[in-house]
Design an enzyme around this catalytic site. Structure first.
Site, PDB file in Angstrom:
ATOM      1  CG  HIS A  11      74.209  53.121  17.532  1.00  0.00           C
ATOM      2  ND1 HIS A  11      72.986  53.142  18.159  1.00  0.00           N
ATOM      3  CD2 HIS A  11      75.113  52.724  18.467  1.00  0.00           C
ATOM      4  CE1 HIS A  11      73.142  52.809  19.436  1.00  0.00           C
ATOM      5  NE2 HIS A  11      74.422  52.536  19.647  1.00  0.00           N
ATOM      6  N   GLY A  68      69.949  37.694  27.409  1.00  0.00           N
ATOM      7  CA  GLY A  68      70.005  39.131  27.648  1.00  0.00           C
ATOM      8  C   GLY A  68      71.418  39.671  27.645  1.00  0.00           C
ATOM      9  CB  SER A 122      71.074  37.915  19.064  1.00  0.00           C
ATOM     10  OG  SER A 122      69.789  38.212  18.591  1.00  0.00           O
ATOM     11  CG  ASP A 146      69.740  40.795  16.662  1.00  0.00           C
ATOM     12  OD1 ASP A 146      70.715  41.422  16.202  1.00  0.00           O
ATOM     13  OD2 ASP A 146      69.216  41.077  17.757  1.00  0.00           O
TER      14      ASP A 146
HETATM   15  P1  ADP Z   1      69.556  38.829  23.920  1.00  0.00           P
HETATM   16  O1  ADP Z   1      68.825  38.558  22.649  1.00  0.00           O
HETATM   17  O2  ADP Z   1      70.606  39.870  23.799  1.00  0.00           O
HETATM   18  O3  ADP Z   1      70.079  37.593  24.567  1.00  0.00           O
HETATM   19  P2  ADP Z   1      66.925  39.598  24.767  1.00  0.00           P
HETATM   20  O4  ADP Z   1      66.408  40.288  25.993  1.00  0.00           O
HETATM   21  O5  ADP Z   1      66.545  40.133  23.437  1.00  0.00           O
HETATM   22  O6  ADP Z   1      68.498  39.474  24.929  1.00  0.00           O
HETATM   23  O7  ADP Z   1      66.422  38.088  24.785  1.00  0.00           O
HETATM   24  C1  ADP Z   1      66.618  37.274  25.918  1.00  0.00           C
HETATM   25  C2  ADP Z   1      65.341  36.493  26.203  1.00  0.00           C
HETATM   26  O8  ADP Z   1      65.148  35.472  25.194  1.00  0.00           O
HETATM   27  C3  ADP Z   1      65.395  35.707  27.498  1.00  0.00           C
HETATM   28  O9  ADP Z   1      65.112  36.518  28.622  1.00  0.00           O
HETATM   29  C4  ADP Z   1      64.339  34.653  27.250  1.00  0.00           C
HETATM   30  O10 ADP Z   1      63.040  35.197  27.419  1.00  0.00           O
HETATM   31  C5  ADP Z   1      64.518  34.337  25.769  1.00  0.00           C
HETATM   32  N1  ADP Z   1      65.404  33.171  25.586  1.00  0.00           N
HETATM   33  C6  ADP Z   1      66.575  33.135  24.933  1.00  0.00           C
HETATM   34  N2  ADP Z   1      67.132  31.901  24.975  1.00  0.00           N
HETATM   35  C7  ADP Z   1      66.286  31.122  25.678  1.00  0.00           C
HETATM   36  C8  ADP Z   1      66.278  29.756  26.101  1.00  0.00           C
HETATM   37  N3  ADP Z   1      67.284  28.936  25.822  1.00  0.00           N
HETATM   38  N4  ADP Z   1      65.216  29.314  26.815  1.00  0.00           N
HETATM   39  C9  ADP Z   1      64.192  30.146  27.112  1.00  0.00           C
HETATM   40  N5  ADP Z   1      64.145  31.432  26.762  1.00  0.00           N
HETATM   41  C10 ADP Z   1      65.171  31.935  26.068  1.00  0.00           C
HETATM   42 MG    MG Z   2      67.532  39.935  21.611  1.00  0.00          MG
END
Ligand code: ADP
Ligand code: MG
Length: 464
Positions: free
Chosen positions: A92, A192, A196, A247
């Protein structure tokens, strides 16, 4: 259609194998659906036994062939890798112009592609087809036009990371030419899960597109921060996520075996060594997210409280505010006790972040661990973004021999903790976390061990 069916069978078999592994009691359970563990759990906790980059690349080759019917033509075959990240300290602080200290994970995303530049009047000019092992498109893959007047966000949110990353490079495509790309994506991060995966995906795609353009004589900007900023813009413009710079900087720029001390105000960073085999990071997913803390409600409140505290002492941001002045102003009634507590977290967290970097440089892990524990206490008491589950995980870790420190990582109210431990202590730590968490909450946490991985890189280019 056959290809799509083959891809579906391929994806299905991977999901099944992951379910098997996830059910195995006693292992360090990976988050990722695509993770594979050896049957020797003692080894699994020391090294991050998710699939290696090479194994992901092989999976991408298999997936590509299933999705597109043939492997990429070797003259146009490219692959790129970008990692996820964990923030070791500095929570933060980013939106307060402060310091963060992320490091790249050994988990990330591989993109394999057949890529080239074609004439702008070719039938496949601007055609991008993309499939992912983790997300499905309408009929197994997404197809869109990577042309300046046509490329915008689409229906599928995962496709928007890909679209957004490619869009950043359309201005670099030479006049009269257009991109043509078939891509297959494989990752080893939870989607998610706060590690990241989004920046990992966006940065992997950007790295791949840069390689394709370089294959045609283009030169990537010398300052690698340009790529990180472009990837952030992709998330801003194509997903509407107003994320900070951490990130993408971590995924694009972390040197192997290093974390980075990143100054969010000046966007400058210093590599901090974290390549001592005697210490290991353990990331633990609490598997809870409290609705109270949904970023939608609490995040803007914290942002506003920090802004109010900074304003009260005439500072542009809390980066330049000092604790005695803040305390004095609070006494005079210039800010509330709550605003003072938020500000106290931010000011002290910036100090801890810088001290933590110093401690790592000196391999003084006791000092580094103490800063992590203080950071957690401040996030719990001053910033009020912890949760009983996170407090318990930190408490269990701190009580384990060989653990230097532990804290919640990410926005809070659930998600993950990160623990710095002696490598030898990791198996006992993981057993304790799993047992203690189950006893306290009836829940299974998920742990994995990792070292500092390296930032994005090109894995494959056509041979000249
Ligand atoms: P985090 O970055 O913490 O994992 P986010 O919500 O910011 O969470 O991002 C997750 C999103 O990124 C997934 O829901 C998807 O849309 C996309 N994503 C990440 N990795 C992949 C992947 N290997 N294939 C397809 N989409 C992906
Ligand atoms: Mg993210």
């Amino acid at each position: 259609m056959l290809h799509v069916l083959a891809a579906a069978v391929f994806l299905g078999s991977n999901l099944l194998s992951c379910c098997f592994y996830c059910l195995c009691e006693g292992f360090v359970i990976p988050f990722s659906t695509s993770s594979k563990l050896p049957l020797d759990s003692s080894k699994a906790v020391v090294a991050d036994r998710t699939r290696t980059r090479e194994e992901l690349l092989q999976a991408a080759r298999d997936g590509f062939r299933a999705a597109f019917g043939a492997p990429p033509d070797p003259q146009h075959e490219y692959a790129a890798w970008a990692p996820g990240r964990v923030n070791l300290i500095g929570e933060h602080t980013d939106y307060n112009g402060g310091f963060v200290l992320p490091c790249a994970l050994e988990r990330g995303t591989v993109v394999l592609a057949a890529g080239r530049l074609v004439r702008a009047d070719a039938a496949d000019a601007g055609r991008v087809r993309v499939a992912s092992m983790d997300c499905r498109g309408g009929d197994g893959m997404l197809t869109f036009a990577a042309l300046p007047e046509e490329l915008g966000p689409g229906e599928e949110s995962w496709g928007n990371y890909v679209r957004g990353a490619i869009a950043q490079y359309l201005g670099d495509v030479p006049e009269g030419r257009a991109l043509a790309l078939d891509m297959f994506i494989v990752g080893s991060l939870p989607l998610g899960g706060g590690l990241s995966s989004s920046a990992s995906l966006t940065t992997a795609v950007a790295t791949l597109v840069e390689a394709v353009l370089e294959g045609e004589g283009w030169q990537a900007p010398e300052d690698a921060r340009v790529k990180a900023r472009r990837c952030r813009r992709a998330e801003h413009d194509f997903l509407g996520t107003p994320c900070g710079i951490m990130d993408q900087f971590a995924s694009a720029l972390c040197p192997p075996g290093h974390a980075i001390l990143l100054d969010c105000a000046s966007e400058t960073f210093e590599p901090v060594p974290l390549d001592d085999g005697a210490v290991t990071l353990v990331i633990t997913d609490s598997r809870v997210t409290h609705s109270l803390g949904q970023r939608g409600s609490q995040y803007p409140v914290r942002v506003a409280q920090c802004a109010a505290a900074a304003r009260a002492v005439g500072a542009d941001s809390l980066r330049s505010a000092e604790l005695p002045a803040l305390e004095q102003e609070a006494k005079r009634g210039g800010m509330s006790e709550v605003e003072l507590a938020r500000a106290r977290h931010v000011v002290t967290e910036n100090e801890r972040c810088v001290n933590f970097a110093d401690a790592l440089r000196k391999r003084d892990y006791d000092a580094a661990g103490a800063a992590m524990l203080e950071s957690h206490a401040s996030l719990r008491d001053n910033y009020e973004v912890s949760a009983p589950e996170l407090d318990k995980l930190v408490e269990l870790a701190a009580a384990t021999d060989g653990v230097y420190g532990s804290r919640l990582t990410g926005a809070g109210f659930g998600g993950c903790t990160v623990t710095l431990a002696q490598t030898d202590a990791v198996p006992a730590l993981v057993r304790r976390l799993r047992r203690g968490y189950k006893e306290a909450f009836g829940l299974d946490c998920a742990c994995f061990a990792t070292r500092a991985g390296g930032g994005a890189r090109v894995l494959l280019r056509p041979r000249p």
